[in-house]
Design an enzyme around this catalytic site. Structure first.
Site, PDB file in Angstrom:
ATOM      1  N   ASP A 174       6.063  -3.856   5.286  1.00 44.40           N
ATOM      2  CA  ASP A 174       5.761  -3.465   3.886  1.00 44.40           C
ATOM      3  C   ASP A 174       5.321  -2.270   2.867  1.00 44.40           C
ATOM      4  OD1 ASP A 174       4.814  -4.467   1.343  1.00 44.40           O
ATOM      5  OD2 ASP A 174       3.224  -5.218   2.285  1.00 44.40           O
TER       6      ASP A 174
HETATM    7  C1  BGC Z   1       3.694  -5.652  -1.832  1.00 41.57           C
HETATM    8  C2  BGC Z   1       4.184  -6.927  -0.824  1.00 41.57           C
HETATM    9  C3  BGC Z   1       5.514  -6.953  -1.472  1.00 41.57           C
HETATM   10  C4  BGC Z   1       5.868  -4.760  -1.695  1.00 41.57           C
HETATM   11  C5  BGC Z   1       7.695  -4.951  -2.087  1.00 41.57           C
HETATM   12  C6  BGC Z   1       3.615  -4.568  -1.688  1.00 41.57           C
HETATM   13  O1  BGC Z   1       2.635  -3.568  -2.308  1.00 41.57           O
HETATM   14  O2  BGC Z   1       2.136  -5.679  -0.423  1.00 41.57           O
HETATM   15  O3  BGC Z   1       4.278  -8.342  -1.207  1.00 41.57           O
HETATM   16  O4  BGC Z   1       7.475  -7.368  -1.254  1.00 41.57           O
HETATM   17  O5  BGC Z   1       5.389  -4.300  -1.787  1.00 41.57           O
HETATM   18  O6  BGC Z   1       7.352  -4.892  -3.480  1.00 41.57           O
END
Ligand code: BGC
Ligand code: BGC
Length: 735
Positions: free
Chosen positions: A262
């Site tokens: 993530d």
């Molecule tokens: C979120 C994810 C997301 C990623 C990319 C993160 O802050 O937890 O769900 O896919 O950002 O934008």
């Protein structure tokens, strides 16, 4: 490209070039400005050479941008390995579906699959190769803002939806599809206190029994990628958790796809306190078999020195880079680096076909929670109706993860009402969403509310009340602000915003009947307001066609069929609250102990205000004749369970028949009931249909005393009915 060729290409890469494949950067590194950032924005300290070798791009969308970035990247690239474009197409691109919690409420995975096929097409035409979806984290705590992204509290139902979304998005992985990345692995939904990014800790049994099944279903449905979660699990952050990623995901489940972190999660290993610096963080992540580093410089700057110093095995980098190249190859990028990206992308956006399907999903996601004296459906020809509240003419109806939608394509409630041939309906905003927008922080600025009023709040309310007084009935369109849920949308109080509660109180004083249309990204606490209103329609954030869907339900054009997939608490103090809980040694219903010494609260009931599986309709369904083909089951047989459902009301409708099973005695305590099947049946008024379920030994397996996944002989109870609290029961024995 043939595998042999790919291998040849792979072998020609230097260590640095392989590491480049493991690095994901956002659009700003490639000259793109329209990016949404949910992580640290400070400079990353990446050498320009690494930028030119980076393997993938985060959250750039739009064919023009994608094509131009890809083109100039390839022009400069020695090996001509195309970039992968990944983005958060969570539940919509231009056509926005209801939020996943609403999708869950449809209990209709087939319809959801068709819808994801459509939005996958939109995304691929906009140049996206991989979507960071589905989010399949099981949720039991409505304080957590990301309940919005989940289909709810049940592992079986979540697994069905996980598979549906993946099949819809990925199809046959043609240029009209996108590859999926299931997230967030694992158990992110169990974050303590419902506070975003917080600790997760639970027994391995609970993890395997309740939390892992939906990710496993996603892997079995063929998801090409998996994203690690931000949280710790048993003291180890998921992104450094070799047991979780390598032992369970790769070895036990056979996942051979790409694992991505993530946002900036490798760097966060330092703040978690398991890594001293970026180098140690990179070492932990690569050892855990994490392939792609999203948006940090850890892999870019540290993997090479780690190899040189003999601290990590070169082979780990080889394997990761190979998996990424295989994904690019499978997507056909070597032959066509622009894949679906189309300069005619507009033609594919928000088409009649995708809108019709999305409208159907929105309608089916709406849950009728209360309907005193059958006040709904509305008779717009006869009654004078005041539609009041900040959501009356709002386009903020799509929830937080819908960045590519266009507000002028969304249908508000007012838009949809105005299409009806009547002068009986009047509209007023009544009040703002919130009394204080500063709680939303800088993120709040992203929203551009379309229904700004020049009146001050008091005048707005006065104007609304005047309308109410001239009407026979009020539709109050209220709810939490769109940015009060979603990522980093944790709340400790789950009531309506104060200004809106005030409006409700004022309107209630007029004594006019009230229909509450309630927007939210989570179950709110409705205990107080439930008494003030005659009907409640829970509409979640219903998506781009939301206003139309709501009006179709309000007017009876569509008979509501949605059912909750997450319990609505009576009070926040009950959380976590879920239907598939344990009985305890002193259950309130059957215990012999005296009143006080029971497992209960002094100041609130144990159960929810509205339970899992619950939802009303404009007709009535009666259950009768529950029968089992046998009361004995063994490893080789199946029991056929049948029940008759009658539509005893006057409107046609869809009933979702639910099958639950309880394993009465186990080597470990088993839940009071678990969902094991469901069927949606369409019934004309008066019609009776027989619904059949099959039960076999496999469906009774669980993680026993020794964490072995198997069934245990003994007595079971089946419940077949309308919700987790309304059913017929029968018993059988597994021998
Ligand atoms: C979120 C994810 C997301 C990623 C990319 C993160 O802050 O937890 O769900 O896919 O950002 O934008
Ligand atoms: C309490 C114990 C107590 C026991 C005997 C139980 O209900 O949980 O703490 O010692 O009664 O009175």
């Amino acid at each position: 490209m043939k595998e042999k060729e790919l291998q040849k290409l792979f072998q020609s890469l230097t260590l640095k070039e392989k590491i480049g494949q493991l690095v994901q950067l956002s659009g700003e590194f490639f000259g793109s400005v329209d990016e949404v950032s949910t992580g640290p924005a400070k400079k990353m300290g990446i050498h320009p050479e690494m930028v030119s070798l980076a393997g993938s791009v985060l959250n750039v969308a739009g064919a023009k941008s994608v094509i131009s970035i890809q083109k100039s990247y390839l022009e400069r690239s020695q090996h001509k390995i195309p970039l992968l474009f990944m983005g958060d197409i969570v539940y919509g691109y231009r056509t926005i579906l209801p939020i996943p919690l609403g999708q869950g409420a449809t209990w209709n995975p087939e319809l959801i699959q068709e819808n994801y096929n459509n939005i996958g097409m939109e995304a691929s035409k906009a140049g996206i190769d991989v979507t960071f979806s589905p989010m399949v984290d099981l949720v039991r705590d409505p304080r957590w803002g990301r309940c919005l992204e989940s289909t709810g509290e049940d592992p079986f139902l979540n697994s069905q939806f996980a598979a549906a979304v993946i099949k819809g998005f990925q199809g046959n992985l043609t240029v009209n599809n996108v590859a999926t990345c299931v997230k967030h692995f694992a158990a992110y939904g169990a974050t303590e206190g419902g506070r975003e990014y917080n600790t997760v800790d639970m027994s391995e049994r609970r993890l395997r029994q309740d939390y892992l099944p939906s990710y496993k279903a996603a892997v079995e449905a063929g998801s090409k990628l998996v994203m690690t979660s931000f949280n710790t699990l048993d003291g180890i952050p998921a992104t450094a958790n070799k047991w979780l990623l390598d032992e369970i995901l790769r070895k036990e489940w056979g996942f051979d796809g790409v694992i991505i972190t993530d946002y900036a999660a490798i760097h966060e290993l330092i703040a978690h306190g398991v890594a001293q610096d970026e180098k140690e963080a990179a070492q932990l992540a690569i050892n855990a078999t994490v392939d792609i580093d999203m948006k940090t410089s850890c892999y870019a700057n540290q993997l090479e020195p780690l190899v040189r110093e003999g601290k990590i095995d070169n082979e780990l980098i080889n394997q990761a880079a190979w998996r990424i190249l295989c994904l690019k190859n499978e997507l056909g990028l070597f032959e066509n680096p622009y894949r679906g990206a189309s300069i005619n992308e507009e033609k594919f956006m928000h088409t009649d076909e995708s809108r019709t399907k999305a409208l159907q999903a929105s309608r089916e996601s709406i849950v009728l929670l209360k309907n005193e004296n059958n006040i709904l459906p509305l008779d717009v020809k006869k009654s004078k109706i005041a539609v009041i509240g900040p959501y009356t003419n709002s386009k903020s109806i799509v929830g937080m993860w819908s960045f590519h939608g266009k507000q002028d394509e969304f249908t508000s409630i007012q838009d949809a009402f105005e299409k009806l041939d009547t002068h009986n309906i009047k509209f007023a905003k009544g009040c703002d969403y919130l009394e204080d927008y500063s709680i939303l922080g800088s993120f709040g600025k992203m929203l551009n509310p379309s229904n700004e009023s020049t009146l001050d709040m008091e005048q707005q309310t006065l104007q609304a009340v005047k309308l109410v007084e001239q009407s026979d009935l009020v539709v109050l369109a209220l709810g939490e602000h769109m940015l009060q849920s979603g990522e980093a949308g944790s709340r400790t109080e789950l009531e309506l915003p104060r200004v809106q509660k005030k409006l409700l109180d004022t309107v209630a004083k007029t004594g006019k009947p009230i229909v509450l249309v309630l927007f939210s990204g989570r179950p709110l606490v409705l205990t107080n307001i439930e008494k003030q209103v005659d009907a409640i329609l829970q509409v979640w954030f219903p998506g781009s066609e939301g206003g139309q869907a709501i009006v179709d339900v309000l007017t009876g054009k569509f008979n509501p069929s949605g059912r909750l997939t997450m319990s609505f608490p009576y009070s926040v103090g009950q959380v976590p609250l879920y239907y598939n809980s344990f009985n305890t040694g002193r259950p309130i219903s059957t215990s012999q102990h005296s009143d006080r010494f029971l497992s209960r609260y002094l100041d609130a009931p144990n159960g929810p205000l509205y339970p899992f599986g619950y939802g009303l309709s404009y007709t009535k369904y009666e259950y009768a004749n529950l029968s089992l083909s046998s009361e004995i089951l063994n490893d080789e047989t199946t029991i056929t369970i049948s029940v008759d459902i009658q539509n005893s009301g006057s409107k046609a409708g869809i009933e979702t028949v639910q099958l639950y099973i309880q394993d009465k005695i186990g080597s470990v305590v088993r839940p009071v009931k678990e969902l094991k099947g469901f069927k949606r049946v369409f019934l004309q008024p008066g019609e009776i249909k027989k619904v059949i379920f099959e039960v076999n030994e496999e469906m009774l397996r669980f993680y026993d005393k020794n964490l072995c996944y198997q069934s245990e002989k003994g007595d079971f109870r089946v419940f077949v009915g309308h919700s987790s609290q309304e059913y017929l029961e029968a018993d059988f024995t597994l021998i």
